[in-house]
Design an enzyme around this catalytic site. Structure first.
Site, PDB file in Angstrom:
ATOM      1  N   ARG A 116     -46.018 -33.274 -17.924  1.00 19.24           N
ATOM      2  CA  ARG A 116     -44.948 -33.945 -17.665  1.00 19.24           C
ATOM      3  C   ARG A 116     -43.859 -34.673 -17.839  1.00 19.24           C
ATOM      4  NH1 ARG A 116     -46.256 -29.984 -15.305  1.00 19.24           N
ATOM      5  NH2 ARG A 116     -46.843 -29.683 -13.733  1.00 19.24           N
TER       6      ARG A 116
ATOM      7  N   SER B 102     -45.018 -33.344  -5.801  1.00 17.71           N
ATOM      8  CA  SER B 102     -45.835 -34.080  -6.210  1.00 17.71           C
ATOM      9  C   SER B 102     -45.166 -35.410  -6.678  1.00 17.71           C
ATOM     10  CB  SER B 102     -46.250 -34.317  -7.458  1.00 17.71           C
ATOM     11  OG  SER B 102     -47.003 -32.578  -6.587  1.00 17.71           O
TER      12      SER B 102
ATOM     13  N   GLU C 136     -44.164 -39.280 -10.239  1.00 17.40           N
ATOM     14  CA  GLU C 136     -43.573 -38.037 -11.545  1.00 17.40           C
ATOM     15  C   GLU C 136     -42.001 -38.260 -11.189  1.00 17.40           C
ATOM     16  OE1 GLU C 136     -46.086 -34.141 -10.622  1.00 17.40           O
ATOM     17  OE2 GLU C 136     -43.852 -33.463 -10.872  1.00 17.40           O
TER      18      GLU C 136
HETATM   19  C1  LIG Z   1     -41.198 -28.286  -3.548  1.00 18.96           C
HETATM   20  C2  LIG Z   1     -40.858 -28.688  -4.560  1.00 18.96           C
HETATM   21  C3  LIG Z   1     -41.989 -27.983  -5.910  1.00 18.96           C
HETATM   22  C4  LIG Z   1     -41.818 -29.367  -6.530  1.00 18.96           C
HETATM   23  N1  LIG Z   1     -42.896 -27.634  -7.742  1.00 18.96           N
HETATM   24  C5  LIG Z   1     -43.044 -28.672  -8.744  1.00 18.96           C
HETATM   25  C6  LIG Z   1     -43.998 -28.213 -10.060  1.00 18.96           C
HETATM   26  O1  LIG Z   1     -44.884 -27.237  -9.440  1.00 18.96           O
HETATM   27  N2  LIG Z   1     -44.164 -28.135 -11.340  1.00 18.96           N
HETATM   28  C7  LIG Z   1     -43.227 -29.055 -11.640  1.00 18.96           C
HETATM   29  O2  LIG Z   1     -43.497 -30.221 -12.380  1.00 18.96           O
HETATM   30  N3  LIG Z   1     -42.111 -29.611 -10.694  1.00 18.96           N
HETATM   31  C8  LIG Z   1     -42.143 -29.234  -8.548  1.00 18.96           C
HETATM   32  N4  LIG Z   1     -41.241 -30.058  -8.671  1.00 18.96           N
HETATM   33  C9  LIG Z   1     -40.341 -30.972  -9.557  1.00 18.96           C
HETATM   34  C10 LIG Z   1     -39.555 -30.673  -9.464  1.00 18.96           C
HETATM   35  O3  LIG Z   1     -38.813 -30.136  -9.058  1.00 18.96           O
HETATM   36  C11 LIG Z   1     -39.061 -30.906 -11.219  1.00 18.96           C
HETATM   37  O4  LIG Z   1     -39.751 -32.039 -11.638  1.00 18.96           O
HETATM   38  C12 LIG Z   1     -37.592 -29.956 -11.568  1.00 18.96           C
HETATM   39  O5  LIG Z   1     -38.381 -29.429 -13.634  1.00 18.96           O
HETATM   40  C13 LIG Z   1     -37.084 -31.014 -12.047  1.00 18.96           C
HETATM   41  O6  LIG Z   1     -35.078 -30.741 -12.631  1.00 18.96           O
HETATM   42  P1  LIG Z   1     -34.194 -30.740 -11.793  1.00 18.96           P
HETATM   43  O7  LIG Z   1     -32.883 -30.552 -12.175  1.00 18.96           O
HETATM   44  O8  LIG Z   1     -34.107 -31.089 -10.481  1.00 18.96           O
HETATM   45  O9  LIG Z   1     -34.278 -32.400 -12.445  1.00 18.96           O
HETATM   46  P2  LIG Z   1     -33.228 -33.505 -11.531  1.00 18.96           P
HETATM   47  O10 LIG Z   1     -34.274 -34.453 -10.564  1.00 18.96           O
HETATM   48  O11 LIG Z   1     -32.591 -33.496 -11.433  1.00 18.96           O
HETATM   49  O12 LIG Z   1     -33.615 -34.850 -12.503  1.00 18.96           O
HETATM   50  C14 LIG Z   1     -34.929 -35.363 -13.037  1.00 18.96           C
HETATM   51  C15 LIG Z   1     -34.704 -35.779 -14.292  1.00 18.96           C
HETATM   52  O13 LIG Z   1     -33.914 -35.444 -15.107  1.00 18.96           O
HETATM   53  C16 LIG Z   1     -32.658 -35.764 -15.710  1.00 18.96           C
HETATM   54  N5  LIG Z   1     -31.523 -34.614 -15.945  1.00 18.96           N
HETATM   55  C17 LIG Z   1     -31.753 -33.271 -15.311  1.00 18.96           C
HETATM   56  N6  LIG Z   1     -31.560 -32.313 -15.265  1.00 18.96           N
HETATM   57  C18 LIG Z   1     -30.717 -32.913 -16.637  1.00 18.96           C
HETATM   58  C19 LIG Z   1     -30.388 -32.478 -18.652  1.00 18.96           C
HETATM   59  N7  LIG Z   1     -29.862 -31.456 -18.452  1.00 18.96           N
HETATM   60  N8  LIG Z   1     -30.023 -33.167 -19.089  1.00 18.96           N
HETATM   61  C20 LIG Z   1     -31.366 -34.478 -18.841  1.00 18.96           C
HETATM   62  N9  LIG Z   1     -31.439 -35.021 -18.846  1.00 18.96           N
HETATM   63  C21 LIG Z   1     -31.718 -34.425 -17.586  1.00 18.96           C
HETATM   64  C22 LIG Z   1     -32.561 -36.372 -15.059  1.00 18.96           C
HETATM   65  O14 LIG Z   1     -31.370 -37.160 -15.572  1.00 18.96           O
HETATM   66  C23 LIG Z   1     -33.644 -37.049 -14.022  1.00 18.96           C
HETATM   67  O15 LIG Z   1     -34.043 -38.198 -15.063  1.00 18.96           O
HETATM   68  C24 LIG Z   1     -41.069 -29.629  -7.141  1.00 18.96           C
HETATM   69  C25 LIG Z   1     -40.361 -30.317  -6.869  1.00 18.96           C
HETATM   70  C26 LIG Z   1     -40.187 -30.087  -4.993  1.00 18.96           C
HETATM   71  C27 LIG Z   1     -38.988 -30.518  -3.737  1.00 18.96           C
END
Ligand SMILES: Cc1cc2nc3c(=O)[nH]c(=O)nc-3n(C[C@H](O)[C@H](O)[C@H](O)COP(=O)(O)OP(=O)(O)OC[C@H]3O[C@@H](n4cnc5c(N)ncnc54)[C@H](O)[C@@H]3O)c2cc1C
Length: 294
Positions: free
Chosen positions: A154, A204, A275
């Site tokens: 992660r 999570s 996380e």
């Molecule tokens: C229902 C549900 C189920 C999930 N299941 C999982 C799972 O099975 N496994 C898992 O690993 N995660 C899971 N997640 C968590 C999440 O979806 C992941 O961590 C995902 O990768 C986050 O991506 P995001 O674009 O939403 O990031 P955001 O939430 O928008 O941002 C997260 C971080 O990344 C940074 N960021 C985003 N985009 C960029 C970019 N282009 N450049 C630099 N920094 C950036 C942001 O500034 C922040 O610090 C789940 C979430 C939900 C709601």
């Protein structure tokens, strides 16, 4: 910002942008950096607690960067704002395997690289070839290899307050679309049974401290299911999910996380590390939740 997060929590940002191209994103961040402004990149907002008091600074959402290209057989390129479930389904239909695990992860490519998103025994690091990254400190754009990104559980070497993921290339072996689609569907169905999809959440909450001892097990064994602070609640279905019962604030959520952390520490002498990332204004006491030993 609440509407841009899966937890549906977050006050206003001072400035908000949705660049329409990678070049626009690079120019915007480089300019803000030169002016000494505070900026944050927002992907799908699915791993994020944004303060109910809002964000003092500039929030840049990548939703406009959704380009996906098959560069050659087995090599796919996606821009930072492309959504993982869409990418996984598109890859499956094109007979490209490797993203079956990602179908239920509601994040973007950029967020998935930063978080090394993973599930069902796989992760982004297993298929990522390179990522195109802007380093705001030097103002340079570089194609970084999987090795250079130094993925761990992660996390990777990139700092979201300094680096911006612009796009990524994935090595995806070819397979029969029916087989990939069946594996994808299986993962999707498993999630529907095990996760509280009816309420806003951010996946999570805490990292698993050990491979054989999940955060969910520790929280559940501490009797914390259904514990509530304001309108933030530990899910009854999955103890490592915090759900928003309606109008929960970031303060409710931070206080609940603190309670979960301290109860598990008391019971098992184990430090849980969130996380999720935070964005915006939080008190020192709230931020102490994120200052545990890694
Ligand atoms: C229902 C549900 C189920 C999930 N299941 C999982 C799972 O099975 N496994 C898992 O690993 N995660 C899971 N997640 C968590 C999440 O979806 C992941 O961590 C995902 O990768 C986050 O991506 P995001 O674009 O939403 O990031 P955001 O939430 O928008 O941002 C997260 C971080 O990344 C940074 N960021 C985003 N985009 C960029 C970019 N282009 N450049 C630099 N920094 C950036 C942001 O500034 C922040 O610090 C789940 C979430 C939900 C709601």
């Amino acid at each position: 910002m609440a509407r841009y997060t899966t937890l549906r929590i977050g006050g206003n940002a001072d400035y908000f942008y949705q660049p329409a191209s990678v070049q626009e994103l690079v120019t915007l961040v480089s300019d803000l950096q030169k002016r000494g402004e505070k900026w944050y990149v927002l992907g799908g907002g699915s791993n994020l607690l944004i303060s109910s008091e809002g964000v003092r600074g500039h929030v840049i959402r990548t939703a406009g960067l959704t380009g996906i290209k098959i560069l050659e057989p087995g090599l796919l390129e996606a821009e930072a704002g492309a959504r993982l479930p869409h990418l996984a389904k598109m890859a499956a239909q094109s007979g490209l395997s490797g993203l079956e695990f990602a179908v239920g992860i509601p994040g973007t490519v950029g967020g998935a690289v930063i978080m090394n998103a993973g599930a069902h025994g796989s992760s982004i690091s297993a298929i990522l070839k390179t990522a195109l990254v802007l380093d705001s400190a030097s103002g340079t754009v570089k194609e970084m290899t999987n090795e250079e990104l130094a993925f761990q559980y992660r996390r990777c070497i990139l700092d979201p307050l300094r680096h911006v993921v612009l796009s990524a290339k994935f090595i995806m072996p070819q397979d029969l679309p029916e087989l990939i689609e069946a594996r994808t569907r299986h993962n999707e169905e498993y999630r529907l049974k095990t996760q509280p999809i009816g309420f806003p959440n951010a996946g999570s909450t805490f990292k698993n401290p050990f491979p054989d001892k999940s955060a969910g097990f520790l929280i559940d064994s501490s009797g914390l299911k259904k514990t509530q602070v304001g309108n933030a609640c530990v899910s009854e279905l999955h103890a490592n999910f915090v759900i928003n019962l309606g109008n929960a604030t970031s303060h409710d959520v931070a206080a609940l996380l603190k309670q979960m952390q301290s109860t598990v520490k008391e019971k098992f002498d184990i430090d849980l590390t969130p996380e999720w990332k935070t964005m915006g204004e939080f008190s020192d006491d709230e931020l102490s939740v994120w200052r545990t030993k890694k």
